[in-house]
Design a protein around this motif. Structure first.
Motif, mmCIF file in Angstrom:
data_model
loop_
_atom_site.group_PDB
_atom_site.id
_atom_site.type_symbol
_atom_site.label_atom_id
_atom_site.label_comp_id
_atom_site.label_asym_id
_atom_site.label_seq_id
_atom_site.Cartn_x
_atom_site.Cartn_y
_atom_site.Cartn_z
ATOM 1 N N ASN A 31 5.824 2.871 -0.384
ATOM 2 C CA ASN A 31 4.588 2.312 0.158
ATOM 3 C C ASN A 31 3.371 2.871 -0.584
ATOM 4 O OD1 ASN A 31 3.174 0.520 1.623
ATOM 5 N ND2 ASN A 31 3.480 1.510 3.575
ATOM 6 N N LEU A 32 3.482 2.866 -1.878
ATOM 7 C CA LEU A 32 2.455 3.383 -2.774
ATOM 8 C C LEU A 32 1.100 2.717 -2.556
ATOM 9 C CD1 LEU A 32 2.274 5.351 -5.185
ATOM 10 C CD2 LEU A 32 2.881 3.451 -6.656
ATOM 11 N N THR A 33 1.090 1.408 -2.329
ATOM 12 C CA THR A 33 -0.176 0.680 -2.240
ATOM 13 C C THR A 33 -1.006 1.077 -1.023
ATOM 14 O OG1 THR A 33 0.915 -1.170 -1.129
ATOM 15 C CG2 THR A 33 0.650 -1.320 -3.522
ATOM 16 N N SER A 34 -0.369 1.575 0.044
ATOM 17 C CA SER A 34 -1.152 1.950 1.223
ATOM 18 C C SER A 34 -1.823 3.314 1.069
ATOM 19 C CB SER A 34 -0.264 1.947 2.470
ATOM 20 O OG SER A 34 0.685 2.988 2.386
ATOM 21 N N GLN A 35 -1.430 4.105 0.060
ATOM 22 C CA GLN A 35 -2.026 5.423 -0.151
ATOM 23 C C GLN A 35 -3.340 5.366 -0.914
ATOM 24 O OE1 GLN A 35 0.524 8.490 -1.820
ATOM 25 N NE2 GLN A 35 2.184 7.019 -1.677
ATOM 26 N N TRP A 36 -3.546 4.317 -1.649
ATOM 27 C CA TRP A 36 -4.658 4.248 -2.582
ATOM 28 C C TRP A 36 -5.568 3.117 -2.175
ATOM 29 C CZ3 TRP A 36 -4.496 1.972 -8.077
ATOM 30 C CH2 TRP A 36 -5.546 2.474 -8.842
ATOM 31 N N SER A 37 -6.857 3.381 -2.105
ATOM 32 C CA SER A 37 -7.800 2.364 -1.633
ATOM 33 C C SER A 37 -7.926 1.193 -2.607
ATOM 34 C CB SER A 37 -9.169 2.992 -1.383
ATOM 35 O OG SER A 37 -9.685 3.517 -2.590
ATOM 36 N N THR A 38 -7.626 1.413 -3.874
ATOM 37 C CA THR A 38 -7.713 0.351 -4.873
ATOM 38 C C THR A 38 -6.328 -0.216 -5.117
ATOM 39 O OG1 THR A 38 -9.502 1.581 -5.919
ATOM 40 C CG2 THR A 38 -8.548 -0.229 -7.177
ATOM 41 N N SER A 39 -5.934 -1.179 -4.313
ATOM 42 C CA SER A 39 -4.623 -1.792 -4.483
ATOM 43 C C SER A 39 -4.665 -3.230 -3.998
ATOM 44 C CB SER A 39 -3.546 -1.016 -3.722
ATOM 45 O OG SER A 39 -3.791 -1.086 -2.336
ATOM 46 N N ILE A 40 -3.738 -3.995 -4.486
ATOM 47 C CA ILE A 40 -3.633 -5.395 -4.101
ATOM 48 C C ILE A 40 -2.165 -5.688 -3.809
ATOM 49 C CG2 ILE A 40 -3.889 -7.785 -4.864
ATOM 50 C CD1 ILE A 40 -6.032 -6.818 -6.823
ATOM 51 N N HIS A 41 -1.919 -6.334 -2.697
ATOM 52 C CA HIS A 41 -0.566 -6.791 -2.380
ATOM 53 C C HIS A 41 -0.583 -8.310 -2.476
ATOM 54 C CE1 HIS A 41 3.378 -6.852 -0.466
ATOM 55 N NE2 HIS A 41 2.935 -7.939 0.133
ATOM 56 N N LEU A 42 0.271 -8.846 -3.310
ATOM 57 C CA LEU A 42 0.317 -10.289 -3.510
ATOM 58 C C LEU A 42 1.589 -10.864 -2.909
ATOM 59 C CD1 LEU A 42 -0.773 -10.292 -7.236
ATOM 60 C CD2 LEU A 42 -2.195 -10.843 -5.259
ATOM 61 N N LYS A 43 1.440 -11.928 -2.172
ATOM 62 C CA LYS A 43 2.592 -12.649 -1.623
ATOM 63 C C LYS A 43 2.920 -13.764 -2.604
ATOM 64 C CE LYS A 43 5.287 -14.171 1.820
ATOM 65 N NZ LYS A 43 6.595 -13.643 1.952
ATOM 66 N N LEU A 44 4.060 -13.648 -3.253
ATOM 67 C CA LEU A 44 4.480 -14.659 -4.213
ATOM 68 C C LEU A 44 5.412 -15.673 -3.544
ATOM 69 C CD1 LEU A 44 5.195 -12.354 -7.276
ATOM 70 C CD2 LEU A 44 3.103 -13.615 -6.757
ATOM 71 N N ALA A 45 5.414 -16.870 -4.056
ATOM 72 C CA ALA A 45 6.290 -17.954 -3.575
ATOM 73 C C ALA A 45 6.080 -18.223 -2.090
ATOM 74 C CB ALA A 45 7.747 -17.653 -3.891
ATOM 75 N N LYS A 46 4.826 -18.288 -1.691
ATOM 76 C CA LYS A 46 4.501 -18.555 -0.288
ATOM 77 C C LYS A 46 5.138 -19.873 0.145
ATOM 78 C CE LYS A 46 0.654 -18.555 2.900
ATOM 79 N NZ LYS A 46 -0.773 -18.371 3.060
ATOM 80 N N GLY A 47 5.802 -19.834 1.274
ATOM 81 C CA GLY A 47 6.464 -21.022 1.796
ATOM 82 C C GLY A 47 7.906 -21.163 1.341
#
Length: 107
Positions: A31-47
């Motif tokens: 869960n690296l992205t939740s530790q750092w304020s500069t992060s982006i989580h992308l949802k790919l292939a939505k649907g």
């Protein structure tokens, strides 16, 4: 063999210093992205879903879409002369005795 180990340890030392300098307080763990304020989580292939509806069969449309979206994003974000550090983490099941560590790859 000792020379290869020394080179690997030296590279890891330089990488750890780089991470501490550029990403202070960041710990390489799940869960690296939740530790750092500069992060982006992308949802790919939505649907789309990895499996076909009501089946254990893989859905090739999902993987095709994820692949093409990820490649497009990668090419839009990075140029050929940029250095990239890829961090991966392998998850394991509770009863799995094999040990997995966070892996770091540098291009």
């Amino acid at each position: 063999m000792e020379n290869n180990l020394a080179k690997k340890e030296e590279k890891e030392m330089h990488l750890n210093k780089y991470i501490q300098t550029n990403f202070p307080g960041l710990t390489l763990k799940p869960n690296l992205t939740s530790q750092w304020s500069t992060s982006i989580h992308l949802k790919l292939a939505k649907g789309f879903y990895p499996f076909k509806e009501e089946s254990d069969e893989l859905n090739p449309d999902y993987f095709h879409t994820v692949y093409h979206q990820a490649i497009s994003l990668f090419h839009d974000l990075f140029s050929a002369d940029e250095e990239i550090i890829l961090v991966t983490n392998s998850y394991r099941y509770k009863n799995d005795r094999r040990k997995f560590a966070t892996r770091i790859f540098r291009q």
